[in-house]
Design an enzyme around this catalytic site. Structure first.
Site, PDB file in Angstrom:
ATOM      1  NE  ARG A 118      -1.498   1.061   3.918  1.00  0.00           N
ATOM      2  CZ  ARG A 118      -0.767   2.016   4.483  1.00  0.00           C
ATOM      3  NH1 ARG A 118      -0.846   3.267   4.032  1.00  0.00           N
ATOM      4  NH2 ARG A 118       0.027   1.753   5.495  1.00  0.00           N
ATOM      5  NE  ARG A 119       3.002   2.372   5.972  1.00  0.00           N
ATOM      6  CZ  ARG A 119       3.195   1.652   7.068  1.00  0.00           C
ATOM      7  NH1 ARG A 119       4.096   0.671   7.080  1.00  0.00           N
ATOM      8  NH2 ARG A 119       2.490   1.896   8.164  1.00  0.00           N
ATOM      9  NE  ARG A 148       9.876  -3.386  10.253  1.00  0.00           N
ATOM     10  CZ  ARG A 148       8.685  -3.451   9.672  1.00  0.00           C
ATOM     11  NH1 ARG A 148       8.210  -2.401   9.045  1.00  0.00           N
ATOM     12  NH2 ARG A 148       7.966  -4.557   9.717  1.00  0.00           N
ATOM     13  CB  CYS A 186      -3.557  -6.820   5.685  1.00  0.00           C
ATOM     14  SG  CYS A 186      -2.682  -8.353   6.007  1.00  0.00           S
TER      15      CYS A 186
END
Length: 328
Positions: free
Chosen positions: A146-147, A170, A257
């Site tokens: 999505r991003r 991360r 998702c």
């Protein structure tokens, strides 16, 4: 996070300890212990105990999420434990909870939403930059299609690289220079006490957020009236109305998702506005639309918006994505 006040005098004392299921990740535990504490405030005479387990999504860290198969990636083990009577309910980041639940389980409660937006987190050398002033070729880390799709649409001159692992992992990769910036959820950073790393909250014109992002969803057995009654004490009705519309939109498009579907919802008195988009992974095609209507018709609004996007070509984009992901 705050909860609605609740009248609890009509709920009887349960005959058992209430067992809460959670993933083992740091963020999952913070969220679960918050739910435990909120319930304990309402029901000091009840014992709420937390049981943890690793899900498939926690175990596989070297493969992009979209390639694993996203249905229940972070929820399946918890759902099996509920169905097997090993735990009584599970706390999820609502964005990870599929819109179609196993038979016998329900979304019992939705808690008050934190800021659902996406955040830009940058390497020290870019602290004077915003998303639109990062240099050409900047390496942006994200594990979300999505991003990825929305940012490719807006900033085709960036280089995008998958990033997995918990938030500390991360951040370490970012600070070591493997990435120029990361795109992460504002809510997750806030809950982990990392608000100071939020360099820029991305406006919705740049990135619509994931369905349910920023809210917690509590899942339990559909026939457990006792637990269902307890959980209503921490439900936040405005958030529930917003995410019902978002989840109906996603369900109608049959998107998991890990597909490029984004949303934005806004409540104004008894009116709900819902914006949604579907984008191709390369960012070259992006279909966006909005609907507005009565809040008590939230799910129908989600369905209406999904049908509108489908008529504009969204279904074709989603089918291409599923074929590409499953081939890859």
């Amino acid at each position: 996070m705050t909860s609605l006040s609740s009248t609890t005098s009509n709920i009887s004392t349960p005959s058992r300890s209430i067992r809460i299921g959670s993933r083992k990740s740091q963020l999952a535990l913070i969220q679960t212990y918050w739910v435990q504490q909120e319930l304990q405030k309402h029901f000091p005479h009840i014992c709420f105990e937390v049981q943890t387990m690793a899900t498939q999504g926690d175990k596989i860290l070297d493969v992009a999420l979209a390639k694993i198969g996203d249905k229940g990636l972070f929820t399946k083990e918890l759902e099996l434990a509920m169905l097997n009577q090993e735990i009584d309910f599970a706390v999820h980041s609502l964005k990870d909870l599929p819109t179609r639940l196993p038979e016998g389980l329900v979304l019992a409660t939705v808690t008050e939403r934190e800021n659902p937006a996406d955040a830009l987190v940058v390497h020290e050398k870019h602290k004077d930059k915003q998303i639109d002033t990062l240099p050409e070729g900047a390496v942006i880390g994200t594990s979300s299609l999505r991003r990825l799709a929305q940012l490719r649409h807006q900033f085709p001159h960036f280089t995008f690289k998958d990033v997995r692992g918990n938030l500390n992992t991360r951040m370490a990769k970012l600070d070591a220079g493997e990435y120029d910036a990361l795109i992460l959820a504002v809510a997750g950073l806030q809950r982990l006490g990392m608000s100071d790393r939020i360099h820029q909250v991305l406006p919705i014109e740049v990135s619509l957020y994931a369905v349910g992002q920023g809210a917690l969803g509590i899942e339990c057995r559909a026939d457990d009236i006792e637990v269902l009654s307890l959980l209503k004490a921490i439900e936040h009705v405005p958030t529930r109305d917003r995410v019902l519309a978002e989840r109906a939109f996603l369900r109608e498009l049959e998107g998991g998702c890990q597909v490029p579907i984004g949303v934005h919802t806004q409540l104004n008195a008894n009116t709900l506005a819902l914006t949604g988009l579907v984008a191709s992974v390369d960012g070259k095609r992006l279909i966006k639309d909005s609907v507005i209507g009565a809040v008590n018709n939230a799910e129908q609004l989600g369905i209406q918006l999904a049908q509108s996007l489908r008529e504009q070509g969204a279904q074709e984009i989603l089918e291409e994505i599923f074929q590409t992901v499953h081939r890859g």
